[in-house]
Design a protein around this motif. Structure first.
Motif, PDB file in Angstrom:
ATOM      1  N   ASP A 101       0.473  -1.280   0.190  1.00 29.75           N
ATOM      2  CA  ASP A 101      -0.006   0.306  -0.075  1.00 29.75           C
ATOM      3  C   ASP A 101       0.863   1.381  -0.146  1.00 29.75           C
ATOM      4  N   ALA A 102       2.037   1.468  -0.601  1.00 30.62           N
ATOM      5  CA  ALA A 102       2.893   2.320  -1.323  1.00 30.62           C
ATOM      6  C   ALA A 102       2.311   3.587  -2.299  1.00 30.62           C
ATOM      7  N   SER A 103       2.686   4.792  -1.997  1.00 22.67           N
ATOM      8  CA  SER A 103       2.554   5.326  -2.985  1.00 22.67           C
ATOM      9  C   SER A 103       4.328   5.423  -3.596  1.00 22.67           C
ATOM     10  N   TYR A 104       4.090   5.786  -5.043  1.00 23.80           N
ATOM     11  CA  TYR A 104       5.473   6.189  -5.560  1.00 23.80           C
ATOM     12  C   TYR A 104       6.335   7.578  -5.601  1.00 23.80           C
ATOM     13  N   ASN A 105       7.816   7.297  -5.112  1.00 24.94           N
ATOM     14  CA  ASN A 105       7.910   8.709  -5.514  1.00 24.94           C
ATOM     15  C   ASN A 105       9.660   8.067  -5.560  1.00 24.94           C
ATOM     16  N   LYS A 106      10.276   9.383  -6.537  1.00 28.57           N
ATOM     17  CA  LYS A 106      11.515   8.788  -6.583  1.00 28.57           C
ATOM     18  C   LYS A 106      12.792   8.729  -5.057  1.00 28.57           C
ATOM     19  N   GLU A 107      12.551   9.130  -4.119  1.00 29.61           N
ATOM     20  CA  GLU A 107      13.226   8.863  -3.564  1.00 29.61           C
ATOM     21  C   GLU A 107      13.385   7.223  -2.335  1.00 29.61           C
ATOM     22  N   ARG A 108      11.702   7.056  -2.773  1.00 32.93           N
ATOM     23  CA  ARG A 108      11.350   5.910  -1.960  1.00 32.93           C
ATOM     24  C   ARG A 108      12.390   4.581  -3.792  1.00 32.93           C
ATOM     25  N   ALA A 109      12.139   5.167  -4.647  1.00 27.74           N
ATOM     26  CA  ALA A 109      12.531   3.866  -5.557  1.00 27.74           C
ATOM     27  C   ALA A 109      13.784   4.022  -5.640  1.00 27.74           C
ATOM     28  N   GLU A 110      15.162   4.677  -4.786  1.00 31.50           N
ATOM     29  CA  GLU A 110      16.023   4.702  -4.526  1.00 31.50           C
ATOM     30  C   GLU A 110      16.367   3.089  -3.435  1.00 31.50           C
ATOM     31  N   LYS A 111      15.605   2.631  -2.728  1.00 28.01           N
ATOM     32  CA  LYS A 111      15.662   2.663  -1.684  1.00 28.01           C
ATOM     33  C   LYS A 111      14.664   1.154  -1.865  1.00 28.01           C
ATOM     34  N   TYR A 112      14.380   0.647  -2.891  1.00 31.69           N
ATOM     35  CA  TYR A 112      12.717  -0.590  -3.092  1.00 31.69           C
ATOM     36  C   TYR A 112      12.274  -0.120  -4.070  1.00 31.69           C
ATOM     37  N   HIS A 113      12.492  -1.893  -5.084  1.00 37.81           N
ATOM     38  CA  HIS A 113      12.137  -2.062  -6.244  1.00 37.81           C
ATOM     39  C   HIS A 113       9.979  -1.747  -5.897  1.00 37.81           C
ATOM     40  N   PHE A 114       9.576  -1.204  -7.051  1.00 38.57           N
ATOM     41  CA  PHE A 114       8.118  -1.468  -6.882  1.00 38.57           C
ATOM     42  C   PHE A 114       7.755  -1.695  -7.902  1.00 38.57           C
ATOM     43  N   VAL A 115       6.465  -2.963  -7.441  1.00 36.13           N
ATOM     44  CA  VAL A 115       6.021  -3.686  -8.331  1.00 36.13           C
ATOM     45  C   VAL A 115       4.336  -3.485  -8.294  1.00 36.13           C
ATOM     46  N   GLY A 116       3.476  -3.331  -9.129  1.00 34.92           N
ATOM     47  CA  GLY A 116       2.498  -3.250  -9.858  1.00 34.92           C
ATOM     48  C   GLY A 116       1.986  -2.006 -10.491  1.00 34.92           C
ATOM     49  N   PRO A 117       1.206  -1.478 -10.472  1.00 32.80           N
ATOM     50  CA  PRO A 117      -0.467  -1.039  -9.162  1.00 32.80           C
ATOM     51  C   PRO A 117      -0.800  -1.857  -8.334  1.00 32.80           C
ATOM     52  N   LEU A 118      -1.160  -1.892  -7.718  1.00 37.31           N
ATOM     53  CA  LEU A 118      -1.988  -3.369  -7.059  1.00 37.31           C
ATOM     54  C   LEU A 118      -3.826  -2.722  -6.867  1.00 37.31           C
ATOM     55  N   TYR A 119      -3.851  -1.628  -7.364  1.00 38.14           N
ATOM     56  CA  TYR A 119      -4.661  -0.889  -6.938  1.00 38.14           C
ATOM     57  C   TYR A 119      -4.697   1.068  -7.276  1.00 38.14           C
ATOM     58  N   ALA A 120      -5.556   1.370  -7.685  1.00 44.32           N
ATOM     59  CA  ALA A 120      -5.749   2.734  -7.684  1.00 44.32           C
ATOM     60  C   ALA A 120      -7.080   3.776  -7.726  1.00 44.32           C
ATOM     61  N   PHE A 121      -6.943   4.302  -7.228  1.00 43.03           N
ATOM     62  CA  PHE A 121      -8.589   5.426  -7.077  1.00 43.03           C
ATOM     63  C   PHE A 121      -8.351   7.379  -7.158  1.00 43.03           C
ATOM     64  N   GLY A 122      -9.264   7.401  -6.480  1.00 40.63           N
ATOM     65  CA  GLY A 122      -9.264   8.239  -6.967  1.00 40.63           C
ATOM     66  C   GLY A 122     -10.349   9.223  -5.373  1.00 40.63           C
ATOM     67  N   THR A 123     -10.093  10.636  -5.870  1.00 41.16           N
ATOM     68  CA  THR A 123     -10.792  11.245  -4.027  1.00 41.16           C
ATOM     69  C   THR A 123     -12.126  12.109  -4.546  1.00 41.16           C
ATOM     70  N   ALA A 124     -12.355  12.288  -2.975  1.00 40.27           N
ATOM     71  CA  ALA A 124     -14.415  12.417  -3.855  1.00 40.27           C
ATOM     72  C   ALA A 124     -13.899  13.678  -2.278  1.00 40.27           C
ATOM     73  N   VAL A 125     -15.671  14.395  -2.864  1.00 40.16           N
ATOM     74  CA  VAL A 125     -16.066  15.209  -1.442  1.00 40.16           C
ATOM     75  C   VAL A 125     -17.184  14.988  -0.327  1.00 40.16           C
ATOM     76  N   PHE A 126     -16.860  15.118   0.377  1.00 39.71           N
ATOM     77  CA  PHE A 126     -18.212  14.655   1.336  1.00 39.71           C
ATOM     78  C   PHE A 126     -18.302  15.959   1.709  1.00 39.71           C
ATOM     79  N   TYR A 127     -20.233  15.991   1.872  1.00 46.89           N
ATOM     80  CA  TYR A 127     -20.365  17.453   3.134  1.00 46.89           C
ATOM     81  C   TYR A 127     -22.195  16.826   3.033  1.00 46.89           C
ATOM     82  N   SER A 128     -22.674  17.374   3.634  1.00 50.81           N
ATOM     83  CA  SER A 128     -24.251  17.763   4.615  1.00 50.81           C
ATOM     84  C   SER A 128     -25.178  18.134   3.358  1.00 50.81           C
ATOM     85  N   ARG A 129     -26.274  16.604   2.350  1.00 52.54           N
ATOM     86  CA  ARG A 129     -27.029  17.178   1.695  1.00 52.54           C
ATOM     87  C   ARG A 129     -27.941  17.960   2.279  1.00 52.54           C
ATOM     88  N   GLN A 130     -28.351  18.498   4.176  1.00 53.26           N
ATOM     89  CA  GLN A 130     -29.090  19.486   4.342  1.00 53.26           C
ATOM     90  C   GLN A 130     -28.262  20.680   3.610  1.00 53.26           C
TER      91      GLN A 130
END
Length: 287
Positions: A101-130
């Protein structure tokens, strides 16, 4: 005779060295991650008591990976910083070898090999319908909120400990926009939203669904959501570069994941929690 005996032991040691990597390659693979329901979490029994067993989508998907690779997997839930540190160092065979469950960045890529992605998702805004029967409307933009940047005209809820720096550096919010952060977790933040102590809350729907599915969040009935535009965030495996079988693991895991996805055998969040509870369905529509 001495020379012959010495040669014998040298030859024996040579053969042992040859066979160790192959035997080691089939050792169990320990994977660590933080609690990230519904992907990885400590499950409760039917009485709501923690039984210290690990559950989640990952366990089912890695059972499928095990069947096609022959590798055995063990999961540990650890604080994220410790997980990263243990995987990076990988000082012994029983230590975590992969972080999940790790997101990619260049600093991490120097320490680890990345495999995947396992999954990907976007985001949403939650609010009161009232408060916003037609969705949060920005007078400044003369439209509903469609991006994180559009939230700048609203009172924003958030979570203590979460990093919101991208709001300012990536999405262009002025530093004058403050996030009202809940000190008591997700339930508290949604309660603030429900009681109109703030107006909008941006969060990945998968996280919300996981919290509800595992009993960590009871969604207030007046809360709803809609998707926000933007790139999907991808989540990977990170294999320690210090693992002597790192190259092999990357190849075998990468192929297994791709094959399972192509065959339609890769479990997704919608398939994992197929209950028809309306409170979960409400968040599912924002996936």
């Amino acid at each position: 005779m001495v020379n012959l005996r010495h040669s014998f032991f040298l030859l024996a040691g040579f053969y042992l060295t040859m066979f160790v990597p192959q035997a080691y390659a089939e050792e169990s693979v320990t994977i660590c991650g933080e609690s990230w329901p519904p992907y990885l979490f400590i499950s409760d029994d039917k009485y709501g008591k923690t039984n210290n067993s690990i559950d989640g989508i990952h366990l089912q998907n890695f059972k499928s990976i095990s069947e096609v690779t022959g590798l055995d997997f063990k999961f540990e839930i650890l604080p994220w910083k410790r997980c990263l540190s243990d995987v990076e160092k990988y000082v012994r065979a029983t230590a975590p070898e992969i972080a999940i469950d790790a997101s990619y960045n260049k600093e991490r890529a120097e320490k680890y090999h990345f495999v995947g992605p396992l999954y990907a998702f976007g985001t949403a805004v939650f609010y009161s319908r009232q408060k916003f029967s037609d969705g949060p409307f920005s007078e400044r933009f003369n439209r509903r909120i469609t991006t994180i940047a559009d939230m700048r005209d609203f009172e924003i809820c958030g979570f203590l400990g979460w990093n919101y720096e991208s709001y300012y550096t990536k999405h262009g919010m002025p530093r004058s926009v403050q996030i009202m952060k809940s000190r008591s977790g997700m339930q508290s933040a949604f309660s603030m939203l429900s009681h109109e102590r703030c107006e909008v809350l941006e969060v990945h729907p998968q996280i919300v669904i996981g919290a509800m599915a595992t009993g960590k969040l009871k969604m207030p009935t007046n809360i709803t959501c809609h998707k926000l535009e933007g790139d999907l965030q991808k989540f990977y495996l990170m294999v320690s570069r210090n693992s002597p079988r790192a190259t092999e693991l990357v190849a075998r895991l990468g192929k297994a994941i791709n094959d399972l996805k192509s065959a339609g055998k890769w479990l997704t969040i919608g398939e994992y929690d197929n209950r028809s509870e309306s409170r979960i369905a409400e968040a599912v529509k924002c996936l």
